[in-house]
Design a protein around this motif. Structure first.
Motif, mmCIF file in Angstrom:
data_model
loop_
_atom_site.group_PDB
_atom_site.id
_atom_site.type_symbol
_atom_site.label_atom_id
_atom_site.label_comp_id
_atom_site.label_asym_id
_atom_site.label_seq_id
_atom_site.Cartn_x
_atom_site.Cartn_y
_atom_site.Cartn_z
ATOM 1 N N ALA A 13 -107.916 34.349 23.734
ATOM 2 C CA ALA A 13 -106.557 33.826 23.537
ATOM 3 C C ALA A 13 -106.537 32.305 23.706
ATOM 4 C CB ALA A 13 -105.585 34.487 24.522
ATOM 5 N N GLU A 32 -110.422 26.616 33.141
ATOM 6 C CA GLU A 32 -111.055 27.938 33.232
ATOM 7 C C GLU A 32 -111.735 28.052 34.597
ATOM 8 O OE1 GLU A 32 -111.567 30.991 31.534
ATOM 9 O OE2 GLU A 32 -112.733 31.349 33.365
ATOM 10 N N ARG A 42 -119.977 37.201 29.118
ATOM 11 C CA ARG A 42 -119.150 38.313 29.596
ATOM 12 C C ARG A 42 -118.925 39.309 28.446
ATOM 13 N NH1 ARG A 42 -114.016 35.974 32.374
ATOM 14 N NH2 ARG A 42 -113.713 35.306 30.238
ATOM 15 N N ARG A 44 -117.481 42.353 26.526
ATOM 16 C CA ARG A 44 -116.263 43.178 26.552
ATOM 17 C C ARG A 44 -116.052 43.792 25.183
ATOM 18 N NH1 ARG A 44 -111.643 39.790 29.674
ATOM 19 N NH2 ARG A 44 -112.318 40.174 31.799
ATOM 20 N N GLN A 102 -117.728 40.071 21.837
ATOM 21 C CA GLN A 102 -116.721 39.095 22.285
ATOM 22 C C GLN A 102 -117.367 37.840 22.874
ATOM 23 O OE1 GLN A 102 -113.250 40.684 24.306
ATOM 24 N NE2 GLN A 102 -113.155 38.938 25.697
ATOM 25 N N VAL A 126 -106.731 27.546 38.390
ATOM 26 C CA VAL A 126 -105.320 27.156 38.527
ATOM 27 C C VAL A 126 -104.738 27.963 39.687
ATOM 28 C CG1 VAL A 126 -103.061 27.161 37.392
ATOM 29 C CG2 VAL A 126 -105.106 26.521 36.102
ATOM 30 N N ASP A 287 -104.069 39.247 27.167
ATOM 31 C CA ASP A 287 -103.928 40.210 28.263
ATOM 32 C C ASP A 287 -102.925 39.748 29.322
ATOM 33 O OD1 ASP A 287 -105.815 41.777 27.036
ATOM 34 O OD2 ASP A 287 -107.271 41.751 28.668
ATOM 35 N N GLY A 299 -107.195 45.019 22.417
ATOM 36 C CA GLY A 299 -106.850 43.897 23.309
ATOM 37 C C GLY A 299 -107.195 42.532 22.740
ATOM 38 N N ALA A 300 -108.454 42.343 22.340
ATOM 39 C CA ALA A 300 -108.864 41.021 21.851
ATOM 40 C C ALA A 300 -108.145 40.699 20.544
ATOM 41 C CB ALA A 300 -110.374 40.979 21.647
ATOM 42 N N ASN A 301 -107.857 41.732 19.768
ATOM 43 C CA ASN A 301 -107.173 41.515 18.486
ATOM 44 C C ASN A 301 -105.730 41.068 18.692
ATOM 45 O OD1 ASN A 301 -109.286 42.304 16.528
ATOM 46 N ND2 ASN A 301 -109.229 44.210 17.703
HETATM 47 P P1 RFL Z 1 -109.617 37.204 29.003
HETATM 48 O O1 RFL Z 1 -110.712 37.405 28.004
HETATM 49 O O2 RFL Z 1 -109.603 38.047 30.204
HETATM 50 O O3 RFL Z 1 -109.662 35.674 29.414
HETATM 51 C C1 RFL Z 1 -108.858 35.174 30.470
HETATM 52 C C2 RFL Z 1 -109.580 33.968 31.064
HETATM 53 O O4 RFL Z 1 -108.749 33.382 32.064
HETATM 54 C C3 RFL Z 1 -109.571 33.006 33.171
HETATM 55 N N1 RFL Z 1 -108.697 32.903 34.358
HETATM 56 C C4 RFL Z 1 -108.347 31.730 34.934
HETATM 57 N N2 RFL Z 1 -108.690 30.470 34.642
HETATM 58 C C5 RFL Z 1 -108.166 29.481 35.427
HETATM 59 N N3 RFL Z 1 -107.346 29.738 36.497
HETATM 60 C C6 RFL Z 1 -106.991 31.005 36.828
HETATM 61 N N4 RFL Z 1 -106.184 31.226 37.866
HETATM 62 C C7 RFL Z 1 -107.489 32.060 36.024
HETATM 63 N N5 RFL Z 1 -107.360 33.424 36.058
HETATM 64 C C8 RFL Z 1 -108.088 33.905 35.042
HETATM 65 C C9 RFL Z 1 -110.597 34.131 33.244
HETATM 66 O O5 RFL Z 1 -111.765 33.734 33.960
HETATM 67 C C10 RFL Z 1 -110.866 34.383 31.765
HETATM 68 O O6 RFL Z 1 -111.949 33.598 31.284
HETATM 69 O O7 RFL Z 1 -108.174 37.362 28.313
HETATM 70 P P2 RFL Z 1 -107.685 37.115 26.797
HETATM 71 O O8 RFL Z 1 -108.125 35.770 26.297
HETATM 72 O O9 RFL Z 1 -106.256 37.466 26.796
HETATM 73 O O10 RFL Z 1 -108.524 38.193 25.927
HETATM 74 C C11 RFL Z 1 -108.296 39.568 26.105
HETATM 75 C C12 RFL Z 1 -109.588 40.338 25.832
HETATM 76 O O11 RFL Z 1 -110.642 39.807 26.612
HETATM 77 C C13 RFL Z 1 -109.417 41.851 26.122
HETATM 78 O O12 RFL Z 1 -108.166 42.296 25.639
HETATM 79 C C14 RFL Z 1 -110.504 42.706 25.449
HETATM 80 O O13 RFL Z 1 -111.767 42.432 25.979
HETATM 81 C C15 RFL Z 1 -110.175 44.203 25.579
HETATM 82 N N6 RFL Z 1 -111.259 45.058 25.034
HETATM 83 C C16 RFL Z 1 -111.392 45.231 23.672
HETATM 84 N N7 RFL Z 1 -110.534 44.602 22.816
HETATM 85 C C17 RFL Z 1 -110.710 44.709 21.467
HETATM 86 O O14 RFL Z 1 -109.909 44.142 20.703
HETATM 87 N N8 RFL Z 1 -111.755 45.441 20.921
HETATM 88 C C18 RFL Z 1 -112.668 46.098 21.717
HETATM 89 O O15 RFL Z 1 -113.608 46.716 21.199
HETATM 90 C C19 RFL Z 1 -112.483 46.026 23.155
HETATM 91 N N9 RFL Z 1 -113.355 46.638 24.005
HETATM 92 C C20 RFL Z 1 -112.164 45.676 25.914
HETATM 93 C C21 RFL Z 1 -113.202 46.472 25.356
HETATM 94 C C22 RFL Z 1 -112.061 45.530 27.296
HETATM 95 C C23 RFL Z 1 -112.961 46.162 28.132
HETATM 96 N N10 RFL Z 1 -112.824 45.992 29.529
HETATM 97 C C24 RFL Z 1 -113.812 45.326 30.307
HETATM 98 C C25 RFL Z 1 -111.522 46.183 30.096
HETATM 99 C C26 RFL Z 1 -114.116 47.107 26.195
HETATM 100 C C27 RFL Z 1 -113.984 46.982 27.586
HETATM 101 C C28 RFL Z 1 -114.957 47.716 28.466
#
Ligand code: RFL
Length: 392
Positions: A13, A32, A42, A44, A102, A126, A287, A299-301
């Motif tokens: 995001a 970050e 990482r 995911r 990812q 933050v 997220d 989620g990522a989408n």
């Molecule tokens: P992220 O990727 O969690 O990134 C958030 C970032 O914020 C940082 N952060 C901070 N930084 C500064 N100060 C703070 N106080 C902070 N607090 C947090 C974190 O370190 C991190 O780097 O969120 P974003 O960008 O919204 O992206 C969301 C996606 O990562 C997530 O929805 C997906 O990974 C979900 N997901 C899947 N989504 C898909 O679209 N297709 C998939 O095939 C898919 N497979 C998955 C998945 C999630 C999984 N898990 C681990 C729940 C498979 C798994 C196992």
């Protein structure tokens, strides 16, 4: 010390948003909390929807995924009643997934953001967001050496994921919060093993669900439904593969290609939606705005879709003085978030039958079987599935 946009978090995001802003020459800063190496490794998500690939391509962010991603158009279901394949690429809108890990996408997005002269501070956490309902929001952050800084800005994008702090900056009475615990947990595994079949495989078994999903030519993701509160370390290498073979019915369809388990963790299926996903000058993205169970890989989408909508709104406002798009951010995103939530919830019910032999469990398993049969035999059901499975 006053970036126009301050972005909390360098996941998909935050990085897509940062890149869109830099392409329009808007000054932004990403903070970050993890190191660059950590976020670039990482593992995911992997399944990118057609709309995600379109957004990344249109914005010059898709070179890596177009070069190294694999196109997937088929999924497979295995149950006690047999096995069937569904070529969703030839159903619905005819769209396919691009499988690209990812962490590789994150690595590409960081490199491109730096190329666009973007400012990013790793290992900078933050601590709080302040005055987001005024024209001068500010944040306090702490770097790895314990030094505390303050940044003020015009807008804050909360892209800090499900455990971030941005969501907490929205007062309780300023947004409606919807939550659901689906009561199902998955042991999520990454195996150093090539995929065992060309398609994503979903296995419905009396011991629970099992899933198989490609990630790269040498890495495959597997899932095993497990009891809530389960310790992932309690599964030996042998037990994991034995259970995967059993639930995937390896004796009937061919054994899985085994390999070392590189990562394991438990994912509790839960969902969360906040409405609106904006408060004053704070916008929540990915997220941080809505959490979705990984049952339909959305989620990522959703994170990329929201970053695109917000990026366009901020650029239109800051460059063209048109505030309408920015004001419409929540209204533009939330119907798509709810539709993805509904499909994810439908997938949970499709893939998980209740355990046990009481009347209700037996009845619900009957419904589950009927649903799978509709998917196997009905063209319109398959079209519905395809449209929602790949669409956002
Ligand atoms: P992220 O990727 O969690 O990134 C958030 C970032 O914020 C940082 N952060 C901070 N930084 C500064 N100060 C703070 N106080 C902070 N607090 C947090 C974190 O370190 C991190 O780097 O969120 P974003 O960008 O919204 O992206 C969301 C996606 O990562 C997530 O929805 C997906 O990974 C979900 N997901 C899947 N989504 C898909 O679209 N297709 C998939 O095939 C898919 N497979 C998955 C998945 C999630 C999984 N898990 C681990 C729940 C498979 C798994 C196992």
């Amino acid at each position: 010390n006053r970036p126009t946009i301050l972005i909390v978090g360098a996941g998909p995001a935050g990085l897509v948003l940062g890149n869109l802003l830099r392409a329009a020459d808007i000054d932004c800063l990403i903070l970050e909390r993890q190191s660059r190496a950590h976020v670039e490794h990482r593992a995911r998500a992997g399944y990118l929807a057609a709309n995600t690939v379109r957004i990344l391509t249109d914005n010059g962010l898709a070179a890596g995924l177009l070069r190294n991603g694999q196109q997937h158009d088929t999924c497979m279901f295995r149950t006690d009643h047999g096995s069937f394949e569904l070529r969703y690429g030839s159903r619905g809108r005819g769209e396919v997934h691009t499988v690209y890990p990812q962490q590789d996408l994150v690595r590409d997005l960081i490199a491109e953001y730096l190329d666009r002269s973007g400012d990013i501070r790793f290992e900078t956490r933050v601590r709080d967001l302040n005055d987001v309902d005024t024209k001068q929001p500010w944040v306090t952050c702490e770097s790895a050496d314990g030094e505390v800084h303050q940044w003020s800005c015009e807008y804050v994008a909360g892209c800090d994921g499900q455990h971030g702090i941005s969501r907490g900056a929205v007062p309780a009475d300023a947004a409606q919060r919807y939550r659901r615990d689906h009561g199902v947990s998955w042991l999520a595994l990454l195996a150093q093993a090539p995929q065992s079949m060309a398609a994503v495989a979903y296995a419905v078994h009396a011991n629970g669900f099992a899933g198989h999903m490609a990630r790269s030519p040498s890495i495959t993701r597997y899932y095993l439904q497990c009891p809530r509160g389960h310790d992932p370390a309690s599964w030996s290498h042998e037990r994991i593969w034995e259970e995967l073979h059993l639930r995937m019915r390896g004796e009937l369809h061919g054994r899985l290609r085994e390999g070392q388990i590189l990562e394991r963790g438990v994912v509790d299926m839960s969902s969360y939606v906040m409405d609106p996903i904006q408060y004053g000058r704070l916008f929540l993205v990915g997220d941080a705005a809505s959490l979705i169970s990984p049952s339909a890989a959305k989620g990522a989408n959703l994170a990329v879709m929201e970053a695109d909508v917000l990026g366009k709104g901020l650029v239109a406002h800051l460059k063209g003085d048109d505030e309408q798009q920015l004001r419409g951010y929540s209204a533009a995103c939330l119907p798509r978030v709810w539709r993805a939530q509904e499909f994810s919830h439908w997938m949970i019910n499709l893939l998980h039958g209740p355990m046990g032999d009481d009347d209700e469990a037996v009845f619900l398993r009957g419904l589950q079987h009927a649903r799978l049969e509709s998917l196997r035999t009905s063209r319109s059901y398959q079209d519905f599935f395809a449209e929602n499975y790949v669409g956002i």
